[in-house]
Design an enzyme around this catalytic site. Structure first.
Site, PDB file in Angstrom:
ATOM      1  N   HIS A  63      16.973  30.258  10.053  1.00  7.74           N
ATOM      2  CA  HIS A  63      18.347  30.104   9.585  1.00  7.74           C
ATOM      3  C   HIS A  63      18.865  31.463   9.108  1.00  7.74           C
ATOM      4  O   HIS A  63      18.199  32.136   8.304  1.00  7.74           O
ATOM      5  CB  HIS A  63      18.415  29.171   8.371  1.00  7.74           C
ATOM      6  CG  HIS A  63      17.977  27.760   8.620  1.00  7.74           C
ATOM      7  ND1 HIS A  63      18.871  26.714   8.705  1.00  7.74           N
ATOM      8  CD2 HIS A  63      16.750  27.216   8.776  1.00  7.74           C
ATOM      9  CE1 HIS A  63      18.208  25.582   8.897  1.00  7.74           C
ATOM     10  NE2 HIS A  63      16.911  25.856   8.933  1.00  7.74           N
ATOM     11  N   GLN A 118      11.917  21.047   6.903  1.00 11.21           N
ATOM     12  CA  GLN A 118      12.092  21.129   8.359  1.00 11.21           C
ATOM     13  C   GLN A 118      12.418  19.741   8.921  1.00 11.21           C
ATOM     14  O   GLN A 118      11.717  18.759   8.633  1.00 11.21           O
ATOM     15  CB  GLN A 118      10.828  21.683   9.034  1.00 11.21           C
ATOM     16  CG  GLN A 118      11.028  21.925  10.534  1.00 11.21           C
ATOM     17  CD  GLN A 118       9.854  22.636  11.196  1.00 11.21           C
ATOM     18  OE1 GLN A 118       8.803  22.860  10.581  1.00 11.21           O
ATOM     19  NE2 GLN A 118      10.019  22.981  12.465  1.00 11.21           N
ATOM     20  N   SER A 119      13.471  19.673   9.712  1.00 13.08           N
ATOM     21  CA  SER A 119      13.868  18.396  10.316  1.00 13.08           C
ATOM     22  C   SER A 119      13.849  18.450  11.843  1.00 13.08           C
ATOM     23  O   SER A 119      13.759  17.415  12.493  1.00 13.08           O
ATOM     24  CB  SER A 119      15.263  17.985   9.829  1.00 13.08           C
ATOM     25  OG  SER A 119      16.223  18.957  10.172  1.00 13.08           O
ATOM     26  N   VAL A 120      13.942  19.643  12.405  1.00 12.69           N
ATOM     27  CA  VAL A 120      13.860  19.804  13.864  1.00 12.69           C
ATOM     28  C   VAL A 120      12.592  20.603  14.148  1.00 12.69           C
ATOM     29  O   VAL A 120      12.454  21.753  13.693  1.00 12.69           O
ATOM     30  CB  VAL A 120      15.098  20.532  14.427  1.00 12.69           C
ATOM     31  CG1 VAL A 120      14.961  20.719  15.940  1.00 12.69           C
ATOM     32  CG2 VAL A 120      16.378  19.746  14.112  1.00 12.69           C
ATOM     33  N   ASN A 154      12.034  26.944   7.530  1.00 13.57           N
ATOM     34  CA  ASN A 154      11.393  25.782   6.925  1.00 13.57           C
ATOM     35  C   ASN A 154      10.211  25.398   7.801  1.00 13.57           C
ATOM     36  O   ASN A 154      10.371  25.168   9.004  1.00 13.57           O
ATOM     37  CB  ASN A 154      12.390  24.616   6.838  1.00 13.57           C
ATOM     38  CG  ASN A 154      13.561  24.934   5.908  1.00 13.57           C
ATOM     39  OD1 ASN A 154      13.378  25.557   4.868  1.00 13.57           O
ATOM     40  ND2 ASN A 154      14.761  24.509   6.280  1.00 13.57           N
ATOM     41  N   ASP A 212      24.989  26.399  13.084  1.00 11.99           N
ATOM     42  CA  ASP A 212      24.426  25.147  12.581  1.00 11.99           C
ATOM     43  C   ASP A 212      25.543  24.101  12.487  1.00 11.99           C
ATOM     44  O   ASP A 212      26.659  24.390  12.037  1.00 11.99           O
ATOM     45  CB  ASP A 212      23.795  25.389  11.211  1.00 11.99           C
ATOM     46  CG  ASP A 212      22.883  24.250  10.795  1.00 11.99           C
ATOM     47  OD1 ASP A 212      21.652  24.489  10.710  1.00 11.99           O
ATOM     48  OD2 ASP A 212      23.390  23.140  10.538  1.00 11.99           O
ATOM     49  N   HIS A 271      12.722  27.668  14.196  1.00 15.65           N
ATOM     50  CA  HIS A 271      14.044  28.295  14.116  1.00 15.65           C
ATOM     51  C   HIS A 271      14.174  29.025  12.799  1.00 15.65           C
ATOM     52  O   HIS A 271      13.597  28.634  11.784  1.00 15.65           O
ATOM     53  CB  HIS A 271      15.171  27.274  14.271  1.00 15.65           C
ATOM     54  CG  HIS A 271      15.047  26.095  13.352  1.00 15.65           C
ATOM     55  ND1 HIS A 271      14.168  25.064  13.590  1.00 15.65           N
ATOM     56  CD2 HIS A 271      15.682  25.788  12.192  1.00 15.65           C
ATOM     57  CE1 HIS A 271      14.270  24.170  12.625  1.00 15.65           C
ATOM     58  NE2 HIS A 271      15.172  24.589  11.753  1.00 15.65           N
TER      59      HIS A 271
END
Ligand code: DGP
Length: 113
Positions: free
Chosen positions: A101, A93-95, A86, A30, A99
């Site tokens: 983590h 969640q931003s992307v 997320n 990340d 995914h």
């Protein structure tokens, strides 16, 4: 569909510190680590969110978990690590490319923030 940031990393259009790859997923560090070890495991199939997965993705989802555990072990943290997905902006969640983590290398509180 617009290409996501993670699709660009998968396609090597933008660089990343890649730690693992197979036919179905890619794992890389990340860019804004929240722990000494912070790695993202990303399916090559561009599912935007976990809730977009269907029964057809059950093998893929299981594979992501197995890969995450293997990477935690490879990083020397098999005894203590946290996995986070997320789902949705209000959950952090931003992307919008599914995914997982992997976080390790420090204590983690519960309940999570
Ligand atoms: P989330 O907030 O759950 O959608 O997580 C997205 C993560 O992606 C966040 O922890 C930061 C990371 N990230 C964003 N842009 C980049 C990038 O260009 N490269 C890498 N390696 N990670 C990124």
């Amino acid at each position: 569909m617009t290409e996501t940031l993670f699709k660009k990393i998968i396609d090597r259009k933008i660089p990343a510190d890649i730690v693992y790859e197979d036919d179905d997923c890619l794992a890389f560090r990340d860019i804004h680590p929240q722990a000494p070890v912070h790695i993202l495991v990303v399916p090559k199939k561009p599912l935007p969110k976990l809730v977009d997965a269907t029964d057809a993705d059950s093998t893929l989802l299981g594979h992501l978990l197995l890969v995450a555990g293997n990477i935690a072990r490879q990083e020397g943290h098999e005894d203590a690590f946290r996995l986070v997905i997320n789902n949705g902006a209000d959950a952090g969640q931003s992307v919008f490319h599914l995914h997982c983590h992997i976080l390790a290398g420090r204590p983690f509180g519960w309940p999570p923030g």
